[in-house]
Write a protein that holds these residues in place. Structure first.
Motif, PDB file in Angstrom:
ATOM      1  N   CYS A  12       0.824  -1.180   0.127  1.00 25.79           N
ATOM      2  CA  CYS A  12      -0.058   0.177   0.139  1.00 25.79           C
ATOM      3  C   CYS A  12       0.791   1.371  -0.094  1.00 25.79           C
ATOM      4  CB  CYS A  12      -0.919   0.155   1.206  1.00 25.79           C
ATOM      5  SG  CYS A  12      -2.454  -1.062   0.999  1.00 25.79           S
ATOM      6  N   HIS A  13       1.850   1.161   0.709  1.00 26.25           N
ATOM      7  CA  HIS A  13       2.758   2.123   0.741  1.00 26.25           C
ATOM      8  C   HIS A  13       3.543   2.572  -0.381  1.00 26.25           C
ATOM      9  CE1 HIS A  13       6.513   4.808   1.362  1.00 26.25           C
ATOM     10  NE2 HIS A  13       5.885   5.287   2.499  1.00 26.25           N
ATOM     11  N   GLU A  14       4.098   1.406  -1.014  1.00 27.23           N
ATOM     12  CA  GLU A  14       4.684   1.405  -2.501  1.00 27.23           C
ATOM     13  C   GLU A  14       3.646   2.068  -3.547  1.00 27.23           C
ATOM     14  OE1 GLU A  14       6.367  -1.799  -5.431  1.00 27.23           O
ATOM     15  OE2 GLU A  14       7.012  -2.150  -3.259  1.00 27.23           O
ATOM     16  N   GLU A  15       2.485   1.778  -3.615  1.00 22.46           N
ATOM     17  CA  GLU A  15       1.462   2.038  -4.518  1.00 22.46           C
ATOM     18  C   GLU A  15       1.044   3.322  -4.189  1.00 22.46           C
ATOM     19  OE1 GLU A  15      -0.110  -2.399  -5.395  1.00 22.46           O
ATOM     20  OE2 GLU A  15      -1.455  -0.883  -4.656  1.00 22.46           O
ATOM     21  N   THR A  16       1.076   3.936  -3.082  1.00 23.96           N
ATOM     22  CA  THR A  16       0.155   5.415  -2.939  1.00 23.96           C
ATOM     23  C   THR A  16       1.056   6.503  -2.325  1.00 23.96           C
ATOM     24  OG1 THR A  16      -0.469   4.600  -0.740  1.00 23.96           O
ATOM     25  CG2 THR A  16      -1.949   4.010  -2.550  1.00 23.96           C
ATOM     26  N   ALA A  17       2.250   6.046  -1.867  1.00 24.34           N
ATOM     27  CA  ALA A  17       3.271   7.152  -1.440  1.00 24.34           C
ATOM     28  C   ALA A  17       4.048   7.761  -2.488  1.00 24.34           C
ATOM     29  CB  ALA A  17       4.118   6.772   0.028  1.00 24.34           C
ATOM     30  N   ASP A  18       4.488   8.973  -2.334  1.00 23.18           N
ATOM     31  CA  ASP A  18       5.311   9.421  -3.361  1.00 23.18           C
ATOM     32  C   ASP A  18       6.856   9.659  -3.032  1.00 23.18           C
ATOM     33  OD1 ASP A  18       5.528  11.448  -1.402  1.00 23.18           O
ATOM     34  OD2 ASP A  18       4.782  13.221  -2.577  1.00 23.18           O
ATOM     35  N   HIS A  19       7.074   8.610  -2.157  1.00 19.67           N
ATOM     36  CA  HIS A  19       8.505   8.421  -1.661  1.00 19.67           C
ATOM     37  C   HIS A  19       8.794   6.955  -1.373  1.00 19.67           C
ATOM     38  CE1 HIS A  19       6.049   9.053   1.761  1.00 19.67           C
ATOM     39  NE2 HIS A  19       6.943   8.145   2.441  1.00 19.67           N
ATOM     40  N   PRO A  20      10.055   6.486  -1.382  1.00 22.09           N
ATOM     41  CA  PRO A  20      10.448   5.172  -1.104  1.00 22.09           C
ATOM     42  C   PRO A  20      10.369   5.012   0.707  1.00 22.09           C
ATOM     43  CG  PRO A  20      12.296   6.346  -1.347  1.00 22.09           C
ATOM     44  CD  PRO A  20      11.362   7.269  -1.790  1.00 22.09           C
TER      45      PRO A  20
END
Length: 104
Positions: free
Chosen positions: A40-48
């Motif tokens: 979910c973080h990988e798909e929706t955040a704008d940073h690693p």
């Protein structure tokens, strides 16, 4: 407490992990936002993603999706269930520990 990502219910389950025991959200060290999972973080955040350092295991960074209790990283890593409501946590999440927390 806002949960970011592709949640499918109010107990923090997401499109990637939605079994009865997938009731934990992790606050990511990089953005201080709760997500149900690393995908979910990988798909929706704008940073690693960035893992929590070992010396910050006392930080409240895990949320029980059932009762909304915040656990420290250390509490979560040593528990099989929520210490407040006793909701079971998915034991297979331990396979992903290194994605959220630096390991010793």
């Amino acid at each position: 407490m806002q949960i970011h990502g592709k949640t499918v219910d109010d107990q923090t389950r997401c499109v990637h992990y939605a079994t009865p025991v997938d009731v934990v959200a992790i606050k990511f060290a990089c953005c201080q936002r709760y997500y149900p999972c690393h995908l979910c973080h990988e798909e929706t955040a704008d940073h690693p993603a960035r893992q929590w350092p070992v010396d910050q295991r006392g930080q409240h960074a895990v949320l029980c999706g059932v009762c909304r209790t915040e656990l420290t990283i250390e509490e979560y890593l040593s528990a099989d269930s929520c210490p407040n409501c006793h909701a079971a946590f998915n034991e297979r999440c331990r396979l992903h520990t290194h994605l959220y927390f630096q390991v010793r």
